[in-house]
Design a protein around this motif. Structure first.
Motif, PDB file in Angstrom:
ATOM      1  N   ILE A 181       0.820  -1.220   0.000  1.00 56.16           N
ATOM      2  CA  ILE A 181       0.000   0.000   0.000  1.00 56.16           C
ATOM      3  C   ILE A 181       0.846   1.259   0.000  1.00 56.16           C
ATOM      4  N   SER A 197       2.912   3.245  -2.479  1.00 53.62           N
ATOM      5  CA  SER A 197       3.369   3.365  -3.865  1.00 53.62           C
ATOM      6  C   SER A 197       4.815   3.819  -3.931  1.00 53.62           C
ATOM      7  N   ARG A 229      -6.624  -4.333   0.139  1.00 52.81           N
ATOM      8  CA  ARG A 229      -6.044  -3.343  -0.770  1.00 52.81           C
ATOM      9  C   ARG A 229      -7.101  -2.428  -1.380  1.00 52.81           C
ATOM     10  N   ASN A 257      -8.042   0.525   0.587  1.00 52.95           N
ATOM     11  CA  ASN A 257      -7.056   1.568   0.841  1.00 52.95           C
ATOM     12  C   ASN A 257      -6.824   2.396  -0.420  1.00 52.95           C
ATOM     13  N   SER A 258      -7.738   2.274  -1.366  1.00 54.97           N
ATOM     14  CA  SER A 258      -7.652   3.024  -2.620  1.00 54.97           C
ATOM     15  C   SER A 258      -8.468   4.303  -2.501  1.00 54.97           C
ATOM     16  N   LYS A 259      -7.818   5.412  -2.768  1.00 57.58           N
ATOM     17  CA  LYS A 259      -8.535   6.690  -2.701  1.00 57.58           C
ATOM     18  C   LYS A 259      -9.572   6.790  -3.814  1.00 57.58           C
ATOM     19  N   ASP A 263      -3.062   6.777  -5.775  1.00 55.42           N
ATOM     20  CA  ASP A 263      -4.239   6.041  -5.322  1.00 55.42           C
ATOM     21  C   ASP A 263      -3.959   5.296  -4.020  1.00 55.42           C
ATOM     22  N   TYR A 264      -2.777   4.690  -3.943  1.00 56.56           N
ATOM     23  CA  TYR A 264      -2.410   3.925  -2.753  1.00 56.56           C
ATOM     24  C   TYR A 264      -1.223   4.593  -2.093  1.00 56.56           C
ATOM     25  N   ASN A 265      -1.400   5.068  -0.911  1.00 55.65           N
ATOM     26  CA  ASN A 265      -0.265   5.510  -0.137  1.00 55.65           C
ATOM     27  C   ASN A 265      -0.719   5.809   1.265  1.00 55.65           C
ATOM     28  N   ASP A 314      -1.643   2.180 -11.295  1.00 61.00           N
ATOM     29  CA  ASP A 314      -2.789   2.661 -10.529  1.00 61.00           C
ATOM     30  C   ASP A 314      -3.344   3.942 -11.142  1.00 61.00           C
ATOM     31  N   GLU A 332     -10.906   9.934   2.207  1.00 57.17           N
ATOM     32  CA  GLU A 332     -10.326   8.619   1.981  1.00 57.17           C
ATOM     33  C   GLU A 332     -10.650   7.718   3.153  1.00 57.17           C
ATOM     34  N   ASN A 345      -8.890   4.209   5.220  1.00 58.12           N
ATOM     35  CA  ASN A 345      -7.703   3.386   5.385  1.00 58.12           C
ATOM     36  C   ASN A 345      -8.119   2.211   6.241  1.00 58.12           C
TER      37      ASN A 345
END
Lengths: 441, 441
Positions: free
Chosen positions: B14, B16, B144, B147-149, B194-196, B244, B337, B339
């Motif tokens: 998660i 990037s 996963r 946890n994607s915005k 998108d993932y961080n 992503d 977002e 998480n």
């Protein structure tokens, strides 16, 4: 309220193989798009990549009891996309959307085959974002995550529904290790691209030459260690150039693939269809209900499919969806994938509702296949009538032609009968009725 | 039942930016992982990448009233991953997992910081797949997608919750067009991978030099047309090498970032924390509850966050999650977002529950920041006691040290007071208490 039906049957957003599709694939898709005629009601606007033949359009309207002059069929000019596909540049051309808006009126909502970016932009351009149910979700690209086989596995497993033993992974080593062990112990695996449709992107890998159903593509390896080279060669295809995960599942022999179609409305989940997918060895047609049976016969399948639909409804998606599953020889069910879009059975269930009438899933069997049709559409209809095979609304049996003659010369039919045996018998009469085996005049 | 807490705080799945993280980032993560001590209960097994200092461990146990000998802290050998991170090769080494299984017993469940592949494999190896709530979902990689915005924007919008105006896209032209127009009309946009996590991967792009809060990274462009070159240069970073989507949102000035933390259990959604994220200009600490206030002050935020949690619960995820939002100057809320993992505030709320006690979000303000600590941990504690600043369980006020002294020489504290003003005042006493500004002896 009227719908603007956007026939984007072949969206690059959910077809991993889009770049390798042929002109024939695209033309076939344009033809397939015409099946959305069966979803059209009076005052609807239907946006098709290619115009349906007038004989087929009249036939469908007659069977549905529609005034064909009140269904607005529009075809945007050929754009940058291949022939057979709607193209954003011409679909979104302001004069064209203005015409759609005039035809449909301000109370319309947008009904695409699949909610991709193009159809979302069309909804904005048409000013129909508020009247289109669930638009907020799909406008943010949410339909895509509901067409992912990997996401499906998580949501199904998270709801206690069995999925085929397998994995979804973006890591090649993990994929190879899993496939290698699975082949060694089990002899056959199914590899699936995360995003794809219509059986594109599925591949069976085996260690023997036994024919298995489920996909057009089969790879026979001499030894399970050969998966290494196979995945090296195919990894880009399997993962859509490294962008997506690949799903690898044990191939379970002798399963019956079934589906359930549902409409997610603001009010909730309305299930409207189910059936069996006929494989030979890839997708070859449908049997309604076939071995999907009914809720009393397969309660876990019916309940599980609806549970998934409730989750998807909670996420905010509105529109059509299907859930696919495998009925196993031991009486179990393995949930396979969802597709949050129209599908290959949708128009058949519309025919069921609007032409066959009554409760065809309860008291009829419908066999759906494609057959070579060496005659123009109007003559096919005549032949059916001459031979007494045409659908009879009084008896609710007979043959409905579900499509026009396709670019490949085939027509899709629904053979409607009281029992599976009668449907088989009816189907067997069709080749002769259509003049197969006769010399050309 | 006991937990096996797996402190995988820095999962490449998660993050990037994982490949560009420095040794310092990894060491900081290993230190941060020790905060999971505040989640440990007697008989739990805590798997940490680096051992906590004994003084800090004793301190935390004392404040929580735990027998430190009954919390099993284990550190696997250094593996292939950088120092500061758990490593699959040593975590999953059979003798190590066997030891964990013995320590935790057969009734334990696994509690990772984030449910990645490594922790799922550990759960299998430990034989705890059935006792770990929601394991089916996370075993299929389902964490996963939570946890994607981009996925968050869809689910929030699909539930009628407002999100910042913006888009999520994998298409560079779409991204550039949107950013260009947004900059031209609005002056500032926020670009997010998108993932961080932890504000990594967010970048503000502006046309002026005004400082804005929200991220470490800001890019000032001379003209909105310069976004083209900027996105060309940054596209690989923004999209994680094309894998992503990127999220681009209008930057809304003067918003207050808030969060709500929830535990999704088999029984439902238990909200257990909320607060304000302090920005200076990037994440600098927390205020509990700060301007997150309470439900009566921000009902839309509280209700919306819980609605999202209910959707995630329906999908099948079990474990911790947070929902972030922005309170806008006009009194609105924009949901940002989710998480689905432990987070940077989790250990603070554990301190709230287990050390402060009572209902600290209702009758206390807690300010959380990091401060240079030029003394060993035990001496920091002594200083607090000497100065009368140490947390007093009777009064439920004072300073709790939330972490050991970190590799960067800082310690995180919680300044607990009855009011925001008293918490400010307490916080201002800390630099002197820790000897800042004095000459070294």
């Amino acid at each position: 309220m009227p719908k603007i039906i956007i026939a984007n049957t072949f969206s690059p957003e959910i077809l991993s193989d889009f770049d390798t599709c042929t002109d024939e694939d695209f033309l076939a898709s344009g033809h397939y798009a015409q099946g959305l005629l069966w979803s059209a009601e009076e005052d609807d606007v239907l946006v098709l990549p290619t115009a349906p033949g007038p004989d087929f359009a009249r036939y469908a309207a007659r069977l549905m009891g529609l005034d064909p002059s009140r269904v607005h069929v529009t075809v945007p000019e050929r754009g940058l996309m291949p022939e057979g596909l709607l193209s954003p540049d011409t679909l979104l051309d302001p004069p064209f959307t203005a015409r759609l808006a005039r035809l449909a009126g301000p109370a319309a909502h947008v009904w695409p085959y699949y909610y991709d970016r193009m159809s979302a932009e069309a909804t904005h351009a048409l000013g129909l974002t508020r009247s289109t149910p669930g638009f907020g979700y799909v406008d943010e690209g949410g339909a895509r995550l509901l067409n992912s086989k990997a996401n499906f596995r998580a949501i199904a497993a998270g709801n206690g529904l069995p999925v085929p033993p397998g994995i979804a992974t973006a890591d090649r080593t993990t994929a190879v290790d899993y496939a290698r062990q699975a082949l060694a112990s089990h002899g056959a695996v199914m590899v699936k691209q995360d995003y794809n449709a219509g059986g594109f992107g599925n591949e069976i890998i085996t260690l023997d030459h036994q024919r298995r159903t489920g996909t057009r593509n089969a790879t026979v390896l001499a030894h399970h260690d050969d998966v290494h080279g196979h995945f090296d060669a195919q990894w880009d295809t399997y993962t859509n150039g490294g962008r997506d995960r690949v799903v690898i599942e044990l191939y379970i022999e002798d399963c019956v693939p079934v589906y359930r179609e549902m409409h997610l409305t603001p009010a909730g989940v309305e299930a409207f269809g189910h059936g069996e997918m006929l494989m030979n060895p890839a997708y070859d047609g449908l049997a309604l209900p076939g071995r999907a049976g009914d809720r009393s016969r397969n309660p876990d399948f019916f309940d599980g499919a609806e549970r998934i639909a409730e989750v998807v409804h909670a996420m905010g998606y509105r529109g059509l969806m299907s859930v696919d599953a495998l009925l196993t020889p031991s009486g179990g069910v393995l949930f396979n994938e969802f597709n949050c879009r129209n599908g290959g059975s949708t128009h058949i269930h519309r025919i069921g509702q609007r032409v066959i009438g009554g409760d065809p899933l309860a008291d009829r069997t419908v066999l759906v296949r494609r057959i070579p049709a060496p005659l123009p559409f109007a003559e096919l209809v005549e032949r059916l009538e001459e031979q007494g095979l045409a659908f009879d609304p009084g008896r609710r049996t007979g043959v409905v032609l579900a499509t026009d003659v396709a670019p490949d010369g085939k027509v899709q039919y629904c053979a409607v009968a009281r029992t599976a045996e009668e449907a088989d018998a009816l189907e067997r009469l069709l080749p002769a009725a259509f003049g197969h085996g006769r010399k050309a005049a």
